[in-house]
Design a protein around this motif. Sequence first.
Motif, short mmCIF file in Angstrom:
data_model
loop_
_atom_site.label_atom_id
_atom_site.label_comp_id
_atom_site.label_asym_id
_atom_site.label_seq_id
_atom_site.Cartn_x
_atom_site.Cartn_y
_atom_site.Cartn_z
N ALA A 68 14.21 8.35 31.20
CA ALA A 68 15.29 7.40 31.50
C ALA A 68 16.57 8.18 31.79
O ALA A 68 17.01 8.99 30.97
N PRO A 69 17.17 7.98 32.97
CA PRO A 69 18.41 8.70 33.28
C PRO A 69 19.60 8.15 32.50
O PRO A 69 19.58 7.00 32.04
N ASP A 70 20.61 8.99 32.37
CA ASP A 70 21.88 8.59 31.74
C ASP A 70 21.68 8.05 30.33
O ASP A 70 22.34 7.10 29.90
N GLU A 71 20.75 8.66 29.60
CA GLU A 71 20.50 8.27 28.22
C GLU A 71 20.26 9.53 27.40
O GLU A 71 19.52 10.42 27.80
N THR A 72 20.93 9.59 26.25
CA THR A 72 20.79 10.74 25.37
C THR A 72 20.04 10.33 24.11
O THR A 72 20.42 9.36 23.45
N LEU A 73 18.99 11.06 23.79
CA LEU A 73 18.21 10.79 22.59
C LEU A 73 18.21 12.02 21.69
O LEU A 73 18.19 13.15 22.16
N GLU A 74 18.19 11.78 20.40
CA GLU A 74 18.04 12.85 19.43
C GLU A 74 16.57 13.23 19.32
O GLU A 74 15.68 12.42 19.62
N PRO A 75 16.26 14.44 18.90
CA PRO A 75 14.86 14.82 18.69
C PRO A 75 14.17 13.85 17.73
O PRO A 75 14.79 13.33 16.79
N PHE A 76 12.89 13.60 17.96
CA PHE A 76 12.15 12.67 17.11
C PHE A 76 10.69 13.10 17.07
O PHE A 76 10.23 13.89 17.90
N ASP A 77 9.98 12.57 16.10
CA ASP A 77 8.56 12.87 15.93
C ASP A 77 7.72 11.68 16.38
O ASP A 77 8.06 10.51 16.13
N HIS A 78 6.59 11.99 17.04
CA HIS A 78 5.63 10.96 17.41
C HIS A 78 4.25 11.58 17.45
O HIS A 78 4.05 12.62 18.08
N ASP A 79 3.32 10.93 16.76
CA ASP A 79 1.96 11.46 16.71
C ASP A 79 2.03 12.87 16.11
O ASP A 79 2.64 13.08 15.08
N VAL A 80 1.43 13.87 16.78
CA VAL A 80 1.47 15.24 16.26
C VAL A 80 2.62 16.03 16.86
O VAL A 80 2.77 17.22 16.58
N PHE A 81 3.45 15.38 17.67
CA PHE A 81 4.48 16.09 18.42
C PHE A 81 5.86 15.96 17.78
O PHE A 81 6.26 14.87 17.35
N HIS A 82 6.59 17.07 17.75
CA HIS A 82 8.03 17.02 17.54
C HIS A 82 8.65 17.09 18.93
O HIS A 82 8.47 18.07 19.66
N LEU A 83 9.38 16.06 19.31
CA LEU A 83 9.85 15.90 20.69
C LEU A 83 11.34 16.16 20.77
O LEU A 83 12.13 15.62 19.99
N VAL A 84 11.71 16.99 21.74
CA VAL A 84 13.11 17.37 21.94
C VAL A 84 13.52 16.89 23.34
O VAL A 84 13.24 17.56 24.34
N PRO A 85 14.16 15.72 23.44
CA PRO A 85 14.51 15.18 24.75
C PRO A 85 15.64 15.97 25.42
O PRO A 85 16.59 16.39 24.77
N VAL A 86 15.50 16.14 26.73
CA VAL A 86 16.55 16.73 27.56
C VAL A 86 17.10 15.62 28.44
O VAL A 86 16.35 14.96 29.16
#
Length: 517
Positions: A68-86
């Motif tokens: 999603a453009p123009d949206e800032t998210l903090e890192p979060f966990d889902h399933d087995v993944f630690h996700l770091v959004p850019v």
Amino acid sequence: MLADQSDHQVEVPRDGYDFVVVSNRLPVDRDIDDKGESTWRRSPGGLVSALAPVMAKRDGAWVGWHGAPDETLEPFDHDVFHLVPVGLSELEVERYYEGFSNATLWPLYHDVIAPPEFHRTWWYAYRRVNERFARMAAETAAPGATVWVQDYQLQLVPRMLRKLRPDVTIGFFNHIPFPPTEIYSQLPWRKAVLEGLTGADLIGFQRPGDAQNFQRCVRKFLGVRFTNGAADFSEAAIADDAAAASSSEPGQETSGAGEQDTTWTVHAAAYPISIDVEAIRELASDPETKKRAKEIRQELGNPETIYLGVDRLDYTKGILHRIKAYGELLEDEKITVENSALIQVASPSRERVDSYIQLREQVEGMVGRINGQFDTMAHTAVRYLHHGYPFEEMVALYMAADVMLVTALRDGMNLVAKEYVAAKQDRSGALVLSEFTGAAEQLKQAILVNPHDIDGLKEAMLYARDMPGAEAKKRMSSMRRQVLTHDVVDWSQRFLEDLATYGQQSAGRESDDRNSQ
């Protein structure tokens, strides 16, 4: 020129992750319910399936855009993944992704089937976004971590990351073809892209020819020769070259003067990617999938032969060529709408890019003309399906199809061909496969074709239809052995094992360099 704000090393995080994957997209998709609330689900695909267990075992994180453009998210966990959004802005999506990645690099790397566009504003956006990905990876990786960068959207990241975090081991995998020097030389920023890639310890390609093309380009444009797939690079030499380059963004400073000279070894080789075989075998064994495959044949009027094409709607896939060949077979009365059917699944792709808009109009126009000429009240010549399908439905289509048509004009691998083979547990069916795909080098028992040769393609389609059962089973058995033995897990393990070896060699070399100073 790659010198920028990312040249300055970042503080190594104490609580970082030992294994970091960096790709344009995160391995999750967002679902929004009727109330407007969003949830995340794991994205389909072999890469995600292959790396999920690695993530779980090695304390891994995944860096990527969340879609999603123009949206800032903090890192979060889902399933087995630690996700770091850019985060990406709408303008960056337009210039970095739709522009430089998909209207400059994609056509250039696919033999200029469509003419690439070269715009400096796209290049500046591509570099800025790559800087952001590199910095996010640097701030996520633990000391001495392994970072695996994925695909052509992020070719500058390895070099930028090496500047920020010289302690990490860096791998890069190019999922699409790499062009020969005669084509690659058209790129105005050809040296900068090669410098970006050669920041990695190991660069993987789909085919040996792609690795050789890359090595020849490095020799021609960077003056570095590979020997047995390896070459040494110097930080100071690249910095000096960057300082002398004229392709920098206006107002941007260069760096490199007075830097400590460090060297590292880059390895480049072929690591053909594959598929999640177990997922397909499980679905193909499911009674519901088998039932659905029979229903598909019944819905088509139980024709003698079902031809199937499954692609993204992309000009590299040769969709027009196969539809044209099928239409001519109808005109020649070699096939009829009563005894044959062509299903063409063309999932939407890059619908805001002009060349894709034009392709859709051409495909739909050709399908309309063929159907208008040959359809009857009971039968349709070409079933054209311009939307995506659940993977369960795709496996059922593979099982129902008698002949799979993969007629790509240029393809790094083409996993559809392998999925079809994996789904054919009864060893039935025939695969007509373009010789311009990476899969053709592995599935040698397919009926190989030059899709530009329409007459040859027509002959192959008829040969596949009329092939004796014993020959068909022999060919399919051979291809199944290859696919089942070399699945996507095998691919990731081989790449990461080699990357670990090369990373240890580089670490030992850096230690020797420091001790000698």
